[in-house]
Write an enzyme that holds these catalytic residues in place. Structure first.
Site, short mmCIF file in Angstrom:
data_model
loop_
_atom_site.label_atom_id
_atom_site.label_comp_id
_atom_site.label_asym_id
_atom_site.label_seq_id
_atom_site.Cartn_x
_atom_site.Cartn_y
_atom_site.Cartn_z
N HIS A 1 23.64 1.76 8.16
CA HIS A 1 24.86 2.56 8.06
C HIS A 1 25.65 2.40 9.36
O HIS A 1 25.34 3.01 10.38
CB HIS A 1 24.54 4.04 7.83
CG HIS A 1 24.08 4.34 6.45
ND1 HIS A 1 24.95 4.70 5.43
CD2 HIS A 1 22.86 4.30 5.88
CE1 HIS A 1 24.28 4.89 4.32
NE2 HIS A 1 22.99 4.65 4.56
N ASN B 1 0.82 -1.20 0.00
CA ASN B 1 0.00 0.00 0.00
C ASN B 1 0.87 1.26 0.00
O ASN B 1 2.08 1.19 -0.17
CB ASN B 1 -0.99 -0.06 1.16
CG ASN B 1 -2.14 -1.00 0.84
OD1 ASN B 1 -3.00 -0.73 0.02
ND2 ASN B 1 -2.14 -2.17 1.48
N ARG C 1 6.99 -8.27 19.97
CA ARG C 1 6.95 -9.49 20.78
C ARG C 1 5.66 -10.27 20.50
O ARG C 1 4.65 -9.68 20.14
CB ARG C 1 7.02 -9.12 22.27
CG ARG C 1 8.30 -8.42 22.65
CD ARG C 1 8.33 -8.05 24.11
NE ARG C 1 9.58 -7.39 24.45
CZ ARG C 1 9.93 -7.03 25.68
NH1 ARG C 1 9.09 -7.25 26.69
NH2 ARG C 1 11.08 -6.44 25.91
N THR D 1 12.82 -6.73 15.07
CA THR D 1 14.28 -6.84 15.14
C THR D 1 14.75 -8.27 15.21
O THR D 1 15.95 -8.52 15.09
CB THR D 1 14.80 -6.08 16.36
OG1 THR D 1 14.23 -6.65 17.56
CG2 THR D 1 14.44 -4.59 16.30
N LYS D 2 13.82 -9.23 15.45
CA LYS D 2 14.17 -10.64 15.55
C LYS D 2 13.17 -11.46 14.74
O LYS D 2 12.11 -10.98 14.38
CB LYS D 2 14.14 -11.10 17.01
CG LYS D 2 15.19 -10.43 17.88
CD LYS D 2 15.12 -10.95 19.31
CE LYS D 2 16.17 -10.27 20.18
NZ LYS D 2 16.12 -10.76 21.58
N LYS E 1 0.01 -13.47 20.45
CA LYS E 1 -0.94 -14.56 20.17
C LYS E 1 -0.33 -15.55 19.19
O LYS E 1 0.53 -15.20 18.39
CB LYS E 1 -2.25 -14.01 19.59
CG LYS E 1 -3.11 -13.24 20.58
CD LYS E 1 -4.45 -12.85 19.96
CE LYS E 1 -5.34 -12.13 20.95
NZ LYS E 1 -6.66 -11.80 20.36
#
Length: 205
Positions: A108, A78, A182, A167-168, A185
């Protein structure tokens, strides 16, 4: 035609018709590329059938590898989605991405102890680029204003809540939210329900 006029209005229908013509000429086999559409490194970008974008989508293939950015079939980006790659970003089939989502495989400079860390006295534009591939598997739904960072794999069927920073890695068939994102569900196929994860402090794997 009457349906288009009712849904998009006169000028909106004209813009849509123009975008369809441009798509068929310049962006095969995409379904619809809404303009403006920005792409850098076109030869390193590949998309599948029925690819659809909103306005202002920006795709940057900044390295030298072939197929740096690979987008599967029936993917919809979108408005104002930005994808940047110096290594590789792969998006699977039937992925829906809301507006203002940022996906990058690079940064960077380095700010972890895995490599020699970048000095704040060095200009950000002069810092070495560090990268790791990003993989988004099939049937993922990414909400508004999400950022997906280098080295992340998002499993099939996952849902990324609006405003999250990923980030993971994200397990398949889970919902993640927050910054950093995190698990909240996980889908249960036996009960056909999304089940809350009790441990709210459990980070995505």
């Amino acid at each position: 035609m009457r349906h288009l006029l009712k849904r998009y209005g006169f000028f909106g229908s004209i813009r849509l018709a123009s975008a369809l013509v441009v798509t068929k000429i310049f962006y095969k086999p995409a379904r619809l590329i809404r303009l403006p559409f920005y792409i850098r490194g076109r030869s390193a970008v590949k998309w599948g059938k029925h690819f659809t974008t909103g306005v202002g989508v920006r795709i940057d293939a900044l390295g030298t590898k072939p197929h740096q950015i690979v987008i599967g079939n029936r993917v919809q980006l979108n408005d104002y989605v930005h994808i940047g790659a110096v290594d590789q970003v792969v998006i699977g089939n039937d992925v829906l991405i809301a507006s203002k989502v940022f996906i990058t495989d690079h940064n960077h400079g380095c700010y972890s102890n895995e490599h020699i860390e970048s000095s704040p006295s060095e200009n950000p534009t002069d810092r070495e680029l560090y990268s790791a591939p990003v993989i988004i598997e099939d049937k993922v739904w990414i909400g508004e204003s999400v950022s997906i960072m280098p080295g992340v794999t998002i499993g099939q069927g996952a849902v990324i809540g609006a405003g999250s920073v990923v980030t993971k890695d994200v397990d398949k068939n889970t919902i993640v939210v927050g910054s950093p994102a995190r698990i909240v569900k996980k889908y249960c196929f036996n009960t056909k329900r999304w089940i809350k994860v009790r441990n709210q402090d459990e980070s995505t794997k």
